[in-house]
Design a protein around this motif. Structure first.
Motif: not given
Length: 362
Positions: A235, A238, A241-243, A264, A266, A281, A359
């Motif tokens: 997180w 993010r 990693n584009n989560v 997750f 993404v 990721f 999250r």
């Protein structure tokens, strides 16, 4: 009564939510309907949905006869046939003597209250052990059992349990839908990946004091402690990693393995396919992967939320979703049925939902 005890799923959602239960608990050999030899152990288990459908039919049906002399699709003996109710109910009755979920061989599970009540009534009357050669006497004893079931369903204690179960199920669905709306507000393209954090039983038992893998904490605490650094790191990064959000799902199986599945979501900017192990990721997840005695952290094995498990479809993994693409709505219903719908049938540690938002963006 009939409206109150209605399956909230389509046929596809029922199948996929049940299949998720089969795969995660490992308690079923097959998700198909049971073929039953009425004198031996079933070759396949009756599903929880079959128990549920029998309970609803028992509560709402006017004719609960099992046998008829009129010709039907299922012959019972030389002179008798099974009614539709009998065809659907006898496999459930006999299966209740063997079913691993009904017998609670999977540690810590709770079943839908109406399924639980039906199974308990079966065992109270021991109807799966009744001789069947005298069908009139057999049917009378079954009717006494089912009458007892109808009375217990209307008690205050049961109604309180049922209301609690359904209320929490509906609330979980609303939380999930809001979570997915947040994902949709940020992107049309995304992938879903899951990570298994597991505490495995050794020789059928969790590590005890003096064992090499013993930890003086509850299994729940161990799983949460192992999940925390993963959640924090993913997180925190993010932006790279584009989560877009993270869920968790509690699971358990017949071997005693306790699992916390991190799920997750993404985001993707383009539809280009690349191997998951080449992504930013994955590079952040990989240091956490372990296989050490009772402890295991590994990528999940459900195609709707993990890549590399099935051949590509239209050049994409099965865990890739595009809101503008055909059939994405149906595929997202399947994902929802697995994560949320499975809670309709089975939960862990009481009535508490097994899915949680860990999250989210805001």
């Amino acid at each position: 009564m009939s409206k109150k005890f209605t399956n909230p799923f389509s046929a596809l959602e029922t199948h996929m939510s049940m299949q998720y239960v089969y795969e995660t608990t490992k308690a079923y050999a097959s998700p198909t309907n049971a073929y039953f030899n009425f004198h031996t152990q079933p070759t396949q288990r009756a599903s929880l949905n079959q128990y549920y459908q029998m309970a609803v039919a028992t509560l709402t049906g006017k004719n609960l006869k099992l046998f008829t002399t009129r010709c039907t699709d299922v012959r019972f003996n030389t002179y008798l046939y099974l009614t539709k109710y009998g065809t659907n109910s006898l496999p459930v009755i006999m299966d209740s003597a063997w079913n691993s979920l009904i017998l609670k061989h999977v540690q810590g599970i709770s079943l839908h209250p109406i399924i639980e009540e039906l199974a308990q009534t079966f065992h109270k009357h021991q109807i799966f052990n009744l001789p069947m050669h005298d069908h009139v006497q057999y049917e009378n004893q079954i009717n006494r059992c089912l009458s007892d079931f109808k009375v217990s369903i209307m008690t205050q204690a049961f109604q309180k349990q049922y209301t609690s179960w359904i209320t929490k199920f509906r609330s979980t669905g609303l939380y999930y839908d809001k979570f997915l709306d947040l994902v949709a507000s940020k992107t049309d393209l995304f992938e879903v990946h899951s990570l298994l954090i597991q505490r495995r039983a050794m020789n059928g038992m969790m590590p005890q004091f003096g064992d090499a893998d013993f930890i003086d904490s509850t299994v729940e605490e161990i799983l949460q402690e192992q999940a925390k650094p993963i959640l924090d790191k993913i997180w925190r990064n993010r932006e790279k990693n584009n989560v877009l959000g993270i869920l968790s799902k509690r699971e358990t199986d017949i071997n005693g393995t306790q699992t916390l599945r991190l799920v997750f979501f993404v985001g993707k900017e383009f539809s280009d396919w690349y191997k998951f192990d080449q992504s930013e990721f994955y590079s952040e997840l990989s240091p956490f992967l372990i296989e050490q005695g009772a402890n295991r952290i590994a990528l999940g094995d459900i195609p709707s939320m993990n890549s590399g498990l099935q051949p590509l479809y239209q050049g994409q993994e099965h865990n890739y979703y595009d809101f503008n693409q055909q059939f994405t709505g149906e595929r997202l219903k399947i994902l929802r049925a697995q994560l949320v719908g499975s809670d309709f049938w089975l939960r862990i540690n009481g009535h508490h939902p097994t899915i949680k938002v860990e999250r989210k963006l805001y």
